[in-house]
Scaffold this active site. Structure first.
Site, PDB file in Angstrom:
ATOM      1  N   ASP A 184       0.769  -1.133  -0.094  1.00 14.48           N
ATOM      2  CA  ASP A 184       0.067  -0.118   0.075  1.00 14.48           C
ATOM      3  C   ASP A 184       1.032   1.084  -0.006  1.00 14.48           C
ATOM      4  O   ASP A 184       2.145   1.089   0.225  1.00 14.48           O
ATOM      5  CB  ASP A 184      -0.813  -0.044   1.381  1.00 14.48           C
ATOM      6  N   ASP A 189      -0.226   5.142   1.359  1.00 18.62           N
ATOM      7  CA  ASP A 189      -0.527   6.080   2.291  1.00 18.62           C
ATOM      8  C   ASP A 189      -0.375   5.185   3.589  1.00 18.62           C
ATOM      9  O   ASP A 189      -1.185   4.112   3.806  1.00 18.62           O
ATOM     10  CB  ASP A 189      -2.063   6.521   2.173  1.00 18.62           C
ATOM     11  N   ASP A 228      -3.756  12.439   0.243  1.00 21.22           N
ATOM     12  CA  ASP A 228      -4.973  13.261   0.351  1.00 21.22           C
ATOM     13  C   ASP A 228      -5.216  14.326   1.212  1.00 21.22           C
ATOM     14  O   ASP A 228      -5.723  15.466   0.994  1.00 21.22           O
ATOM     15  CB  ASP A 228      -6.206  12.158   0.195  1.00 21.22           C
ATOM     16  N   ASP A 247      -5.247   3.562  -3.019  1.00 19.55           N
ATOM     17  CA  ASP A 247      -6.451   4.275  -3.395  1.00 19.55           C
ATOM     18  C   ASP A 247      -6.224   5.743  -3.461  1.00 19.55           C
ATOM     19  O   ASP A 247      -7.038   6.437  -3.506  1.00 19.55           O
ATOM     20  CB  ASP A 247      -7.538   3.950  -2.428  1.00 19.55           C
ATOM     21  N   ASP A 293      -1.812  -1.060   5.811  1.00 16.82           N
ATOM     22  CA  ASP A 293      -2.143  -0.590   7.104  1.00 16.82           C
ATOM     23  C   ASP A 293      -3.594  -0.574   7.298  1.00 16.82           C
ATOM     24  O   ASP A 293      -4.277  -0.475   8.422  1.00 16.82           O
ATOM     25  CB  ASP A 293      -1.524   0.885   7.340  1.00 16.82           C
TER      26      ASP A 293
END
Length: 298
Positions: free
Chosen positions: A58, A60, A69, A150, A231
């Site tokens: 992943d 972030d 973001d 994402d 996470d």
């Protein structure tokens, strides 16, 4: 600590196209066909079929220690979003909300350079650069490295390039984002799916299953083990698809870790992978060192 930053001599310091593997998203919202967002250079179109292990990351709060973001807000005047904009957020529709945020930033005169600058400054999570360096220095047949997030392709590419880590990743799967002629960063949903657990623009389990199936067909054999480092709650879903020889690395006390723990308690046997929580990337390195040493592992 940063990796050596190789540039092509351009002012921006961005790698040449030949340095890229691929960034993947879908061309049209709602379309199910995968296509490359950035055309791969000929020397990186085919991944070697001799990789022993596949590792997913992943982005972030896994590779970087913040949520990109949230960080992009720092590029805005006053470094905050107006209340009326925040109020437009609807649960399960965060991707659409971020599209409005990016439009607002453009209206406020925030430039591509401004956004790239705040992304480049995000700190890596503790020990993460050590983990990435470990993967870089392994024999080429050890690891196939894939990022799925994402966030969006521009945020991720900006950070990876600045850290000198872009070439480590064979694939990056994220919401495609490019600047239009008016200077606005336009983000599109990665895909559509039927998973009830995940936001409507991305189910990481669909991506993991599709990728592993495609690569196994191309390779003609499975990986010895698959690893997943994450996470968040949306990292729990793909980790559910891992088998008993695979390893899930959830960040300790983050949502992915809590969901795995709750699943073990409520539905023993439902979550099959070995679970190794991490607080530092060095915890992951320690386990990977042991596993890659198992040369008879088939």
């Amino acid at each position: 600590m940063m990796f050596p930053h190789h540039t092509d001599g351009t002012e921006s310091g961005h790698p040449r196209a030949a340095d890229f593997t691929s960034v993947e998203g879908e061309g049209e919202p709602g379309s199910r066909s995968r296509r490359s967002e950035i055309i791969m250079a000929s020397n990186s179109t085919n991944i070697s079929s001799d990789k022993r292990f596949l590792i997913f990351f992943d982005f972030d709060e896994t590779i970087v220690d913040e949520t990109s973001d949230d960080v992009v807000v720092q590029a805005s005047p006053g470094q905050h979003m107006p209340g009326w904009l925040k109020d437009t957020y609807q649960p399960g529709r965060y991707n659409e909300y971020m599209q409005r945020v990016l439009a607002y930033l453009a209206e406020q005169g925030v430039t591509e350079s401004d956004i790239r600058s705040v992304m480049e400054k995000i700190p890596a999570t503790p020990g993460m650069l050590t983990l990435l360096q470990f993967l870089r220095t392994r024999p080429p047949q050890d690891f196939e490295v894939v990022l799925l997030s994402d966030a969006n392709t521009f945020f991720i590419e900006s950070w990876l390039r600045r850290a000198g880590a872009r070439q480590l990743f064979h694939r990056v799967f994220s919401n495609p984002a490019t600047f239009n002629k008016d200077g606005r960063l336009v983000m599109r949903p990665f895909h559509s799916h039927d998973c009830v657990r995940c936001p409507n623009n991305m189910c990481k389990q669909v991506i993991v299953r599709d990728y592993v199936a495609r690569r196994m067909q191309e390779r003609g054999r499975p990986y010895q083990r698959v690893f997943y480092v994450g996470d968040g709650a949306n990292d729990f879903c793909p980790a559910l698809s891992l088998g008993p020889r695979d390893v899930a690395f959830p960040r300790r006390d983050f949502p992915m870790h809590r969901l795995i723990t709750e699943t073990h308690e409520a539905m023993p046997g439902e979550f099959k992978a070995v679970t190794v929580p991490w607080s530092s990337g060095e915890d992951v390195v320690q386990r990977l060192r042991k596993l890659v040493a198992e040369r008879g592992d088939h």
